[in-house]
Design a protein around this motif. Structure first.
Motif, PDB file in Angstrom:
ATOM      1  N   GLU A 187       0.847  -1.201   0.000  1.00  0.00           N
ATOM      2  CA  GLU A 187       0.000   0.000   0.000  1.00  0.00           C
ATOM      3  C   GLU A 187       0.883   1.252   0.000  1.00  0.00           C
ATOM      4  OE1 GLU A 187      -1.645   3.525   1.700  1.00  0.00           O
ATOM      5  OE2 GLU A 187      -0.489   2.161   2.959  1.00  0.00           O
ATOM      6  N   ARG A 188       0.572   2.160  -0.904  1.00  0.00           N
ATOM      7  CA  ARG A 188       1.306   3.418  -0.997  1.00  0.00           C
ATOM      8  C   ARG A 188       0.328   4.559  -1.227  1.00  0.00           C
ATOM      9  NH1 ARG A 188       4.278   0.250   0.508  1.00  0.00           N
ATOM     10  NH2 ARG A 188       6.452  -0.206  -0.040  1.00  0.00           N
ATOM     11  N   ASN A 189       0.289   5.499  -0.289  1.00  0.00           N
ATOM     12  CA  ASN A 189      -0.545   6.703  -0.434  1.00  0.00           C
ATOM     13  C   ASN A 189      -2.006   6.376  -0.753  1.00  0.00           C
ATOM     14  OD1 ASN A 189       1.775   8.361  -0.074  1.00  0.00           O
ATOM     15  ND2 ASN A 189       2.278   8.106  -2.255  1.00  0.00           N
ATOM     16  N   GLY A 190      -2.546   5.397  -0.026  1.00  0.00           N
ATOM     17  CA  GLY A 190      -3.948   5.061  -0.200  1.00  0.00           C
ATOM     18  C   GLY A 190      -4.251   4.173  -1.392  1.00  0.00           C
ATOM     19  N   THR A 191      -3.238   3.625  -2.033  1.00  0.00           N
ATOM     20  CA  THR A 191      -3.437   2.738  -3.181  1.00  0.00           C
ATOM     21  C   THR A 191      -2.745   1.413  -2.917  1.00  0.00           C
ATOM     22  OG1 THR A 191      -3.535   4.597  -4.735  1.00  0.00           O
ATOM     23  CG2 THR A 191      -3.073   2.423  -5.653  1.00  0.00           C
ATOM     24  N   VAL A 192      -3.479   0.319  -3.095  1.00  0.00           N
ATOM     25  CA  VAL A 192      -2.910  -1.015  -2.943  1.00  0.00           C
ATOM     26  C   VAL A 192      -2.467  -1.486  -4.321  1.00  0.00           C
ATOM     27  CG1 VAL A 192      -3.321  -3.399  -2.233  1.00  0.00           C
ATOM     28  CG2 VAL A 192      -4.390  -1.525  -0.974  1.00  0.00           C
ATOM     29  N   GLU A 193      -1.160  -1.585  -4.521  1.00  0.00           N
ATOM     30  CA  GLU A 193      -0.615  -1.973  -5.815  1.00  0.00           C
ATOM     31  C   GLU A 193      -0.653  -3.498  -5.941  1.00  0.00           C
ATOM     32  OE1 GLU A 193       3.112  -0.130  -6.633  1.00  0.00           O
ATOM     33  OE2 GLU A 193       2.499   1.811  -5.841  1.00  0.00           O
ATOM     34  N   ARG A 194      -1.779  -3.996  -6.406  1.00  0.00           N
ATOM     35  CA  ARG A 194      -2.014  -5.442  -6.466  1.00  0.00           C
ATOM     36  C   ARG A 194      -1.024  -6.155  -7.382  1.00  0.00           C
ATOM     37  NH1 ARG A 194      -7.439  -6.840  -5.435  1.00  0.00           N
ATOM     38  NH2 ARG A 194      -6.980  -8.891  -6.307  1.00  0.00           N
ATOM     39  N   ARG A 195      -0.492  -5.464  -8.369  1.00  0.00           N
ATOM     40  CA  ARG A 195       0.428  -6.128  -9.291  1.00  0.00           C
ATOM     41  C   ARG A 195       1.721  -6.541  -8.601  1.00  0.00           C
ATOM     42  NH1 ARG A 195       2.727  -1.199 -13.135  1.00  0.00           N
ATOM     43  NH2 ARG A 195       3.871  -0.061 -11.515  1.00  0.00           N
ATOM     44  N   ARG A 196       1.955  -6.019  -7.412  1.00  0.00           N
ATOM     45  CA  ARG A 196       3.158  -6.392  -6.669  1.00  0.00           C
ATOM     46  C   ARG A 196       2.886  -7.549  -5.702  1.00  0.00           C
ATOM     47  NH1 ARG A 196       5.501  -2.709  -3.442  1.00  0.00           N
ATOM     48  NH2 ARG A 196       4.026  -0.999  -3.483  1.00  0.00           N
ATOM     49  N   ILE A 197       1.721  -8.171  -5.837  1.00  0.00           N
ATOM     50  CA  ILE A 197       1.398  -9.378  -5.057  1.00  0.00           C
ATOM     51  C   ILE A 197       1.268 -10.541  -6.037  1.00  0.00           C
ATOM     52  CG2 ILE A 197      -0.212 -10.487  -3.488  1.00  0.00           C
ATOM     53  CD1 ILE A 197      -1.082  -7.767  -2.515  1.00  0.00           C
ATOM     54  N   THR A 198       2.128 -11.531  -5.892  1.00  0.00           N
ATOM     55  CA  THR A 198       2.115 -12.703  -6.758  1.00  0.00           C
ATOM     56  C   THR A 198       1.398 -13.846  -6.048  1.00  0.00           C
ATOM     57  OG1 THR A 198       4.190 -12.038  -7.786  1.00  0.00           O
ATOM     58  CG2 THR A 198       3.541 -14.348  -8.026  1.00  0.00           C
ATOM     59  N   ARG A 199       0.583 -14.572  -6.794  1.00  0.00           N
ATOM     60  CA  ARG A 199      -0.119 -15.721  -6.240  1.00  0.00           C
ATOM     61  C   ARG A 199       0.440 -16.999  -6.865  1.00  0.00           C
ATOM     62  NH1 ARG A 199      -1.976 -10.729  -6.779  1.00  0.00           N
ATOM     63  NH2 ARG A 199      -3.838 -11.048  -8.012  1.00  0.00           N
ATOM     64  N   THR A 200       0.956 -17.892  -6.014  1.00  0.00           N
ATOM     65  CA  THR A 200       1.555 -19.142  -6.463  1.00  0.00           C
ATOM     66  C   THR A 200       0.886 -20.298  -5.732  1.00  0.00           C
ATOM     67  OG1 THR A 200       3.678 -18.037  -6.827  1.00  0.00           O
ATOM     68  CG2 THR A 200       3.702 -20.440  -6.705  1.00  0.00           C
ATOM     69  N   THR A 201       0.645 -21.397  -6.430  1.00  0.00           N
ATOM     70  CA  THR A 201      -0.007 -22.551  -5.821  1.00  0.00           C
ATOM     71  C   THR A 201       0.988 -23.703  -5.687  1.00  0.00           C
ATOM     72  OG1 THR A 201      -0.749 -23.379  -7.978  1.00  0.00           O
ATOM     73  CG2 THR A 201      -2.233 -21.904  -6.790  1.00  0.00           C
ATOM     74  N   VAL A 202       0.933 -24.385  -4.538  1.00  0.00           N
ATOM     75  CA  VAL A 202       1.775 -25.545  -4.267  1.00  0.00           C
ATOM     76  C   VAL A 202       0.877 -26.663  -3.746  1.00  0.00           C
ATOM     77  CG1 VAL A 202       3.658 -26.486  -2.883  1.00  0.00           C
ATOM     78  CG2 VAL A 202       3.806 -24.144  -3.755  1.00  0.00           C
ATOM     79  N   PRO A 203       0.709 -27.756  -4.502  1.00  0.00           N
ATOM     80  CA  PRO A 203      -0.143 -28.863  -4.033  1.00  0.00           C
ATOM     81  C   PRO A 203       0.423 -29.513  -2.778  1.00  0.00           C
ATOM     82  CG  PRO A 203       0.325 -29.035  -6.387  1.00  0.00           C
ATOM     83  CD  PRO A 203       1.246 -27.997  -5.846  1.00  0.00           C
ATOM     84  N   GLY A 204      -0.498 -30.010  -1.951  1.00  0.00           N
ATOM     85  CA  GLY A 204      -0.089 -30.687  -0.718  1.00  0.00           C
ATOM     86  C   GLY A 204      -0.350 -29.822   0.497  1.00  0.00           C
ATOM     87  N   GLY A 205      -0.596 -30.471   1.637  1.00  0.00           N
ATOM     88  CA  GLY A 205      -0.868 -29.727   2.862  1.00  0.00           C
ATOM     89  C   GLY A 205      -2.301 -29.256   2.923  1.00  0.00           C
ATOM     90  N   SER A 206      -2.544 -28.262   3.781  1.00  0.00           N
ATOM     91  CA  SER A 206      -3.878 -27.691   3.958  1.00  0.00           C
ATOM     92  C   SER A 206      -3.795 -26.187   3.741  1.00  0.00           C
ATOM     93  CB  SER A 206      -4.392 -27.989   5.372  1.00  0.00           C
ATOM     94  OG  SER A 206      -3.638 -27.276   6.328  1.00  0.00           O
ATOM     95  N   PRO A 207      -4.945 -25.521   3.586  1.00  0.00           N
ATOM     96  CA  PRO A 207      -4.917 -24.065   3.405  1.00  0.00           C
ATOM     97  C   PRO A 207      -4.185 -23.326   4.525  1.00  0.00           C
ATOM     98  CG  PRO A 207      -7.073 -24.915   2.810  1.00  0.00           C
ATOM     99  CD  PRO A 207      -6.305 -26.073   3.386  1.00  0.00           C
ATOM    100  N   THR A 208      -4.178 -23.887   5.734  1.00  0.00           N
ATOM    101  CA  THR A 208      -3.484 -23.219   6.839  1.00  0.00           C
ATOM    102  C   THR A 208      -1.967 -23.249   6.662  1.00  0.00           C
ATOM    103  OG1 THR A 208      -3.557 -25.281   8.110  1.00  0.00           O
ATOM    104  CG2 THR A 208      -5.323 -23.697   8.491  1.00  0.00           C
ATOM    105  N   ASP A 209      -1.475 -24.083   5.764  1.00  0.00           N
ATOM    106  CA  ASP A 209      -0.035 -24.131   5.486  1.00  0.00           C
ATOM    107  C   ASP A 209       0.399 -23.077   4.478  1.00  0.00           C
ATOM    108  OD1 ASP A 209       0.336 -26.350   7.168  1.00  0.00           O
ATOM    109  OD2 ASP A 209      -0.279 -27.732   5.578  1.00  0.00           O
TER     110      ASP A 209
END
Length: 564
Positions: A187-209
């Motif tokens: 977050e910078r000056n009231g704007t959340v720069e979503r492009r700087r958040i990467t989402r990666t998936t790893v099979p195995g475990g539970s959502p709490t991991d």
């Protein structure tokens, strides 16, 4: 879903428009909209009921999210599809509130059906609904709560409200903290720069991991890169790393027209081998001479090049996704080149550290401590691909809500509080309207209260008693009073942490109204010729250009609609 409800759903939504020829079209459209709304109604509440959706190929999806259900349902009736478009628009523009939007549209149609029976014309109902939208939006704007981006507790409440009934408490708490941490970090000056958040998936475990990684995480398994066969021990962590980005494959180029090479003597074979070796060495040396410690390539890398780079202690990652290449460029300041021979030290970026990590057997390269742009990576875990996909989608909803709240700096109380407040304001407004539109405005107020009524039913409470109590509280100016569906108690929703971005309501109410009034304005349905028949001139000599205000049709075989 009960058997009778399922049959009703199949009859209204699962068959073509031929079923409705000769029937009251307006009544049929209203019924189709109401049935669709009832289908997603049970997803609201502390423990929304799961739906099992079975595709033609036998793929089974179990979910209790209204948007996911609508996205996967096979709906043919044009009226029902109009409501699905409301959900799609809400999801694309806002990211949350799809269930509420469809539910409100269905209730507006139900109220309109009663008004039609009382003798009101569709145009009168539409005019009243439009007036109600304006006053409802004004009421929402006057009942907002300010948001401070540094208020972690409030942001957690926003994210928690978005996923109530879709996760267990343990899973929700662990994941919501990751979401808020990620949003605050970028977050910078009231704007959340979503492009700087990467989402990666790893099979195995539970959502709490699931984890939040400080940096940009690149999945090496997904890139098909492996260093195991090379038997070379590369460093696991590099500090003050220099990064090169190459948008090309590192291999020996071959002429497209040549399918094979004829070798007449051993000398020619040695010449070919020397040529390939020189090319491989030139590519590896070019990267090393530029001063790179890590090279990310968007295309493939031959094993020979990988081995030569490894000998120079350079980590190479092939088949890096294009979006990851752009993120690497922003984070490290590196400039992507199209060919290795174009690479110079000026094109190389820097990262404070680059580390190779292994999570549940998946190899990741984490690029962190970047001075140009901070990056965060959410690594989702789950026992199956479906669980991971649902987790990722719900996290996206949380991020959407947190982003909206931060950027608009305003939220409204949830638990049906804002709907009851807007309904109360609309009833006061209706008293000052002299014409028949007064009835439509009052009906709109009743439709808004479908949200608290549905929440009360989901919480196992009497919806009438609950609604009466909420109205009394709001009459005493307790406008933040709503229903906490988890505890089944009424109270100040802001104090209880049940809040929603104001823009979710600002968009859902007009969208639901547009869909409802559109269906009310349809007088008749006529079969439309297919695009193929029209292309072959099978129009019986009729002129289908009716000009402005005439027939509106679709080349996809849907019925023509005649409006007012």
């Amino acid at each position: 879903m009960t058997q009778s409800a399922q049959g009703s759903l199949t009859g209204i939504l699962g068959e073509g428009s031929e079923r409705f020829q000769g029937r009251d079209v307006r009544e049929t459209n209203i019924t189709a909209g109401k049935v669709l709304a009832d289908t997603v109604k049970s997803t609201l509440g502390p423990r929304g009921m799961d739906k099992m959706l079975v595709g033609e190929a036998g793929k089974v999806v179990v979910t209790n999210d209204g948007a996911s259900i609508l996205d996967r349902m096979d709906i043919e009736h044009p009226a029902a599809r109009a409501l699905v478009q409301v959900a799609e628009g809400q999801q694309n523009r806002i990211g949350d509130g799809t269930t509420s939007a469809v539910l409100l549209a269905g209730e507006l149609l139900a109220e309109a059906a009663d008004l039609l029976e009382d003798g009101l014309y569709p145009t009168t109902i539409e005019t009243g609904y439009r007036l109600a939208v304006e006053h409802a939006l004004t009421a929402i704007d006057s009942h907002t709560v300010p948001v401070d981006p540094t208020d972690t507790e409030l942001l957690l409440s926003i994210a928690s409200t978005a996923v109530t009934g879709k996760w267990t408490d343990e899973e929700a708490q662990a994941l919501l903290e990751l979401v808020v941490d990620a949003a605050q970090a970028v977050e910078r000056n009231g704007t959340v720069e979503r492009r700087r958040i990467t989402r990666t998936t790893v099979p195995g475990g539970s959502p709490t991991d699931s984890k939040l990684v400080d940096g940009l995480a690149i999945d090496m398994d997904a890139s098909s890169t492996t260093l195991a066969p090379l038997d070379i021990d590369l460093p696991r962590r590099i500090e003050d790393a220099r990064v090169a980005l190459v948008d090309d494959q590192l291999t020996v180029e071959k002429a497209d027209a040549i399918t094979h090479v004829s070798v007449e003597n051993p000398q020619q074979l040695d010449e070919i081998s020397d040529y390939e070796s020189d090319v491989y060495e030139g590519q590896a040396s070019g990267i090393a001479d530029a001063g790179a410690d890590v090279v990310f390539c968007q295309k493939s890398i031959d094993d020979e090049v990988l081995a030569r780079l490894a000998e120079k202690d350079i980590i190479a990652v092939e088949r890096t996704r294009q979006d990851e290449m752009h993120k690497l460029a922003r984070a490290t300041g590196a400039e992507m080149v199209m060919r290795v021979d174009e690479l110079t030290p000026n094109h190389v970026g820097r990262a404070g550290e680059i580390e190779r990590r292994t999570i549940a057997g998946t190899d990741l390269v984490v690029v962190g401590d970047c001075s140009t742009a901070e990056q965060r990576s959410l690594v989702f875990r789950g026992g199956t691909e479906h669980v991971i996909a649902e987790t990722k989608r719900l996290v996206e909803n949380c991020l959407d809500d947190v982003t909206l709240a931060v950027e608009e700096a305003a939220v409204v109380p949830g638990g049906g509080a804002i709907e009851v407040a807007a309904a109360s304001s609309l009833r006061e407004t209706a008293d000052g309207i002299a014409g028949r539109e007064q009835l439509a405005v009052s009906a709109f107020a009743d439709a808004l209260e479908v949200i608290p009524r549905t929440l009360a039913t989901s919480a196992g409470l009497d919806p009438i008693d609950t609604l009466v109590e909420l109205r009394n509280r709001h009459h005493r100016d307790e406008w933040r009073s709503g229903l906490d569906v988890v505890t089944g108690e009424m109270g100040d929703m802001v104090d209880r942490g049940v809040v929603e971005p104001a823009s979710v309501k600002r968009h859902a109410i007009p969208s639901a109204t547009d869909a409802a009034t559109l269906l009310l304005g349809i007088d008749d349905m006529l079969p439309a010729s297919s695009a193929e028949e029209t292309a072959h001139g099978h129009d019986d000599g009729h002129d289908h250009d009716h000009g402005h205000g005439g027939l509106e049709g679709s080349g996809e075989g849907y019925p023509w609609t005649i409006g007012h």
